[in-house]
Write an enzyme that holds these catalytic residues in place. Structure first.
Site, PDB file in Angstrom:
ATOM      1  N   GLY A   1       7.223 -55.955  -2.692  1.00 28.02           N
ATOM      2  CA  GLY A   1       7.963 -55.804  -1.442  1.00 28.02           C
ATOM      3  C   GLY A   1       7.382 -54.837  -0.432  1.00 28.02           C
ATOM      4  N   SER A   2       6.075 -54.544  -0.510  1.00 26.03           N
ATOM      5  CA  SER A   2       5.527 -53.590   0.467  1.00 26.03           C
ATOM      6  C   SER A   2       5.499 -54.196   1.874  1.00 26.03           C
ATOM      7  CB  SER A   2       4.135 -53.104   0.050  1.00 26.03           C
ATOM      8  OG  SER A   2       3.196 -54.139   0.132  1.00 26.03           O
TER       9      SER A   2
ATOM     10  N   HIS B   1      -0.644 -64.426   4.143  1.00 32.08           N
ATOM     11  CA  HIS B   1      -1.497 -64.881   3.042  1.00 32.08           C
ATOM     12  C   HIS B   1      -2.734 -63.980   2.960  1.00 32.08           C
ATOM     13  CE1 HIS B   1      -3.166 -67.737   0.198  1.00 32.08           C
ATOM     14  NE2 HIS B   1      -4.311 -67.648   0.847  1.00 32.08           N
TER      15      HIS B   1
ATOM     16  N   ASN C   1       4.446 -67.053   7.111  1.00 30.39           N
ATOM     17  CA  ASN C   1       3.975 -66.559   5.821  1.00 30.39           C
ATOM     18  C   ASN C   1       2.788 -65.638   6.043  1.00 30.39           C
ATOM     19  OD1 ASN C   1       3.588 -66.382   2.956  1.00 30.39           O
ATOM     20  ND2 ASN C   1       1.926 -67.878   3.116  1.00 30.39           N
TER      21      ASN C   1
ATOM     22  N   ILE D   1       6.718 -72.269  -3.758  1.00 29.41           N
ATOM     23  CA  ILE D   1       6.348 -73.146  -2.639  1.00 29.41           C
ATOM     24  C   ILE D   1       7.612 -73.844  -2.136  1.00 29.41           C
ATOM     25  CG2 ILE D   1       5.004 -75.186  -1.993  1.00 29.41           C
ATOM     26  CD1 ILE D   1       2.927 -74.280  -4.086  1.00 29.41           C
ATOM     27  N   LEU D   2       7.851 -73.734  -0.829  1.00 29.32           N
ATOM     28  CA  LEU D   2       9.040 -74.372  -0.248  1.00 29.32           C
ATOM     29  C   LEU D   2       8.782 -75.876  -0.127  1.00 29.32           C
ATOM     30  CD1 LEU D   2       9.793 -71.772   2.572  1.00 29.32           C
ATOM     31  CD2 LEU D   2      10.960 -71.989   0.364  1.00 29.32           C
TER      32      LEU D   2
HETATM   33  C1  GAR Z   1       0.624 -59.738  -0.405  1.00 29.84           C
HETATM   34  O1  GAR Z   1      -0.740 -59.428  -0.557  1.00 29.84           O
HETATM   35  C2  GAR Z   1       0.776 -61.125   0.214  1.00 29.84           C
HETATM   36  O2  GAR Z   1      -0.214 -61.434   1.157  1.00 29.84           O
HETATM   37  C3  GAR Z   1       0.638 -62.003  -1.002  1.00 29.84           C
HETATM   38  O3  GAR Z   1       1.337 -61.324  -2.016  1.00 29.84           O
HETATM   39  C4  GAR Z   1       1.287 -59.922  -1.765  1.00 29.84           C
HETATM   40  C5  GAR Z   1       2.704 -59.403  -1.767  1.00 29.84           C
HETATM   41  O4  GAR Z   1       2.743 -58.003  -1.746  1.00 29.84           O
HETATM   42  N1  GAR Z   1       1.166 -63.304  -0.749  1.00 29.84           N
HETATM   43  C6  GAR Z   1       0.690 -64.393  -1.342  1.00 29.84           C
HETATM   44  O5  GAR Z   1      -0.231 -64.394  -2.128  1.00 29.84           O
HETATM   45  C7  GAR Z   1       1.386 -65.673  -0.937  1.00 29.84           C
HETATM   46  N2  GAR Z   1       0.596 -66.793  -1.266  1.00 29.84           N
HETATM   47  P1  GAR Z   1       4.098 -57.250  -1.399  1.00 29.84           P
HETATM   48  O6  GAR Z   1       5.165 -57.808  -2.336  1.00 29.84           O
HETATM   49  O7  GAR Z   1       3.811 -55.807  -1.686  1.00 29.84           O
HETATM   50  O8  GAR Z   1       4.419 -57.505   0.040  1.00 29.84           O
END
Ligand code: GAR
Length: 195
Positions: free
Chosen positions: A19-20, A113, A111, A96-97
């Site tokens: 959740g950052s 990525h 989103n 995936i939605l």
């Molecule tokens: C982030 O690096 C985001 O880009 C990635 O997951 C991480 C979540 O970190 N998302 C994906 O890979 C989606 N395909 P967070 O929970 O600390 O925000």
């Protein structure tokens, strides 16, 4: 989507873990003149550490059991309607939605990525970039469409990959830029779509 002149945009953030990015969006929503109001957090994972940020900031959240995807999505759609959500931001949401969900929600879904799309859709982006000896990696904010990680790109930022980088150090570098990129991309998206 109706025009929202002078109104706040009701945003829902979907998470699965740490959740950052959610935290960076919560902080962005608190700055003066921010047009977004985060009023719903959805997690498919009851152990998601990001839920702590929801609790601390008194933001409503729902944990949705994804063992039956169809039912999970219908439940989420009900929550979204009930809270009059105008925009969804996926922030580390690892489900995936379905195209049915995207069609039924009707409003935009963004989103973030961890790669420079269209390079490396899907999982293990950092590992792929290092394995291919890429000079750069980065992050992309894009619109969500039924085709995975393929919707219109709103904003991207690159980071240089050094020869000492590992999957872990690169992930850290990319995550750092994500925290600034996501709010900036939302701002750009809102301006462009004239919301
Ligand atoms: C982030 O690096 C985001 O880009 C990635 O997951 C991480 C979540 O970190 N998302 C994906 O890979 C989606 N395909 P967070 O929970 O600390 O925000």
């Amino acid at each position: 989507m109706e025009k929202l002149i002078g109104k706040n945009l009701n945003v829902s953030i979907f998470i699965s873990g740490r959740g950052s990015n959610l935290l960076s969006l919560i902080n962005y929503s608190k700055i003066k003149n921010s047009k977004i109001k985060i009023n719903l957090i959805i997690s498919n994972n009851k152990f998601s550490r990001g839920l702590e940020f929801a609790k601390k900031n008194k933001i409503k959240y729902h944990i949705v059991n994804y063992s039956k995807k169809n039912q999970a999505e219908l439940k989420i759609l009900r929550y979204l309607r009930k809270n009059k959500i105008d925009l969804i931001c996926l922030a580390g949401f690892m489900k995936i939605l379905s195209s049915n969900f995207i069609k039924k929600f009707k409003n935009p879904i963004l989103n973030i990525h961890p790669s420079i799309l269209p390079r490396y859709k899907g999982l293990n982006t950092h590992m792929k970039a290092i394995k291919n000896k890429d000079k750069f990696s980065g992050a992309t904010v894009h619109l969500v469409t039924p085709k995975l990680d393929s919707g219109k790109i709103i904003l991207q930022k690159k980071v240089r990959i050094s020869k000492y980088d590992t999957e872990k150090t690169l992930a850290k570098k990319v995550l750092k830029i994500e925290h600034k990129l996501y709010p900036t991309a939302i701002e750009k998206f809102l301006k462009k779509s004239n919301l």
